[in-house]
Scaffold this active site. Structure first.
Site, PDB file in Angstrom:
ATOM      1  N   TYR A   1       0.809  -1.216   0.000  1.00 27.56           N
ATOM      2  CA  TYR A   1       0.000   0.000   0.000  1.00 27.56           C
ATOM      3  C   TYR A   1       0.847   1.274   0.000  1.00 27.56           C
ATOM      4  CZ  TYR A   1      -4.031  -2.969   1.133  1.00 27.56           C
ATOM      5  OH  TYR A   1      -5.017  -3.929   1.107  1.00 27.56           O
TER       6      TYR A   1
ATOM      7  N   LYS B   1       3.525 -15.224   1.999  1.00 30.12           N
ATOM      8  CA  LYS B   1       3.569 -16.064   0.805  1.00 30.12           C
ATOM      9  C   LYS B   1       5.028 -16.290   0.420  1.00 30.12           C
ATOM     10  CE  LYS B   1       0.815 -17.310  -1.847  1.00 30.12           C
ATOM     11  NZ  LYS B   1       0.318 -18.719  -2.045  1.00 30.12           N
TER      12      LYS B   1
ATOM     13  N   ASP C   1      -2.731 -17.814   1.944  1.00 31.81           N
ATOM     14  CA  ASP C   1      -3.920 -18.379   1.314  1.00 31.81           C
ATOM     15  C   ASP C   1      -4.434 -19.579   2.107  1.00 31.81           C
ATOM     16  OD1 ASP C   1      -1.597 -19.729   0.593  1.00 31.81           O
ATOM     17  OD2 ASP C   1      -2.221 -20.094  -1.474  1.00 31.81           O
TER      18      ASP C   1
ATOM     19  N   ASP D   1      -5.105  -6.969   5.783  1.00 29.61           N
ATOM     20  CA  ASP D   1      -6.353  -6.326   5.376  1.00 29.61           C
ATOM     21  C   ASP D   1      -7.391  -7.388   5.022  1.00 29.61           C
ATOM     22  OD1 ASP D   1      -8.259  -4.536   4.533  1.00 29.61           O
ATOM     23  OD2 ASP D   1      -7.035  -3.630   2.961  1.00 29.61           O
TER      24      ASP D   1
ATOM     25  N   ASP E   1     -10.618  -8.957   7.714  1.00 32.99           N
ATOM     26  CA  ASP E   1     -12.022  -8.847   7.313  1.00 32.99           C
ATOM     27  C   ASP E   1     -12.681 -10.218   7.246  1.00 32.99           C
ATOM     28  OD1 ASP E   1     -11.934  -6.137   7.222  1.00 32.99           O
ATOM     29  OD2 ASP E   1     -12.250  -5.938   5.065  1.00 32.99           O
TER      30      ASP E   1
END
Length: 369
Positions: free
Chosen positions: A142, A193, A226, A250, A254
């Site tokens: 970001y 990852k 993942d 993020d 959620d």
């Protein structure tokens, strides 16, 4: 000695409504338990733009830097959609995070027993759930450079965002997560990852270094992000504290939020480095947005904002007993059947107002004395 200081920024939409209920709780702790705060209030987001032409005035930023903790309601709304990106309400929130260097975002996902049937997952999967996701908040994809949308060599365009982390950025958020793990169940899972991203390899190696050199007493595991998302919906209670980068944090936070049944229930904390008095730079805010569709109707659920204050009690003011008392009052009210409109569920029922929920929680606090 002076009282600890708290800067309240109600913001936009339902922010002022839910913050009014937090004010009641703050007053109760001062009157009933002698736990007093020096409270100031200021503007942020659209409210600040309306007053000053900017989503965060420089004076407000200075007050936030000086406060022991900041409590924020919500920012934004359709009224401000046409504004230039540089002055949109959300820029005030981002400026607070950036200039206070709030690098560790704490997102708890706790499922109260009375709401276990509100989750989209089965009761036995979520009942008793209590996990904490620690998201790195000030670096990663970001913020990395280069970024932007550029013309390519074939008459089209290319969008570029850069995932970038340094050793110290990873180590400092890892330390925050390890410290939390020590205060909970001494168990931490780091997610990245590393199988496809060099930044993931660095993340895994640096978190492992912090563990081996500073927190070897904490149980550490690593998981690809993942797989972590899949495991959160398969059996979330296998986790206690999760630490991950800005992008994955993020997404995963959620995902974890919806395990609990309602965004109106979820608080958050964003923490930085310790100040001279030993308290961390800190801002606390509910996860929900400004909810312009219900603003001014008395339908907003104040619990997330009230629980954000409970996090402030625990992490900024070292008042863990008071935080537990407040969380217990919320649990008691919910167990008694009190529901704002967002908590009614398919079975229906009668909703109480924002004000009535705040009053019920204060009454439960008084009854616990």
């Amino acid at each position: 000695m002076s009282n600890p200081s708290l800067l309240i920024l109600p913001g936009d939409g339902i922010g002022p409504e839910v913050m009014a209920e937090v004010r009641k709780v703050i007053t109760w702790f001062g009157d009933a338990r002698g736990l007093k705060f020096d409270v100031e209030e200021d503007l942020v987001g659209g409210a600040a733009y309306d007053a000053h032409g900017t989503p965060l005035h420089d004076d407000t930023m200075a007050r936030a830097q000086a406060a022991d903790a900041v409590l924020l309601g919500a920012v934004g709304g359709p009224k401000y959609d046409a504004l230039d990106f540089s002055v949109k309400p959300e820029r005030g929130l981002l400026r607070l995070r950036k200039e206070m260097d709030l690098f560790a975002n704490l997102r708890p996902a706790q499922c109260f027993d009375a709401l276990a049937d509100f989750s989209s997952l089965k009761r036995d999967v979520v009942a008793g759930l209590d996990i904490m996701i620690v998201r790195e908040l000030t670096s990663g994809v970001y913020f990395g450079e280069p970024r932007g949308i550029f013309p390519d060599n074939e008459g089209g365009r290319v969008g570029i965002n850069t995932q970038r982390y340094t050793t110290e950025e990873i180590r400092r958020v890892a330390r925050a997560a390890f410290e939390l793990a020590r205060k909970r169940n001494n168990k931490l899972c780091s997610m990245e990852k590393a199988n496809v991203m060099e930044s993931g390899i660095l993340w895994r190696e640096e978190v492992q270094w912090v563990h081996d050199n500073e927190y070897s007493d904490v149980e550490l595991s690593h998981m690809y992000a993942d797989n972590g998302a899949m495991q959160l919906v398969r059996w979330p209670k296998q986790f206690d504290v999760i630490v991950t980068d800005n992008l994955f944090g993020d997404v995963l936070s959620d995902c974890a939020a919806m395990l609990t049944g309602s965004l109106g229930m979820l608080p958050s904390a964003s923490l930085g480095a310790p100040m001279a008095n030993g308290r961390p730079k800190a801002m606390y805010e509910p996860v929900h947005g400004s909810a312009p569709d219900i603003t001014g109707q008395g339908k907003a659920n104040p619990i997330a904002c009230i629980l954000s204050f409970a996090m402030a009690l625990r992490y900024s003011f070292d008042e863990g007993e008071a935080a537990t008392l407040l969380e217990g009052a919320v649990q008691k009210v919910l167990a008694g059947g009190a529901r704002t409109a967002d908590l009614l569920g398919p079975q229906g029922g009668t909703a109480i107002s924002t004000t009535e929920m705040g009053d019920a929680i204060v009454a439960a606090l008084a009854a616990s004395q």
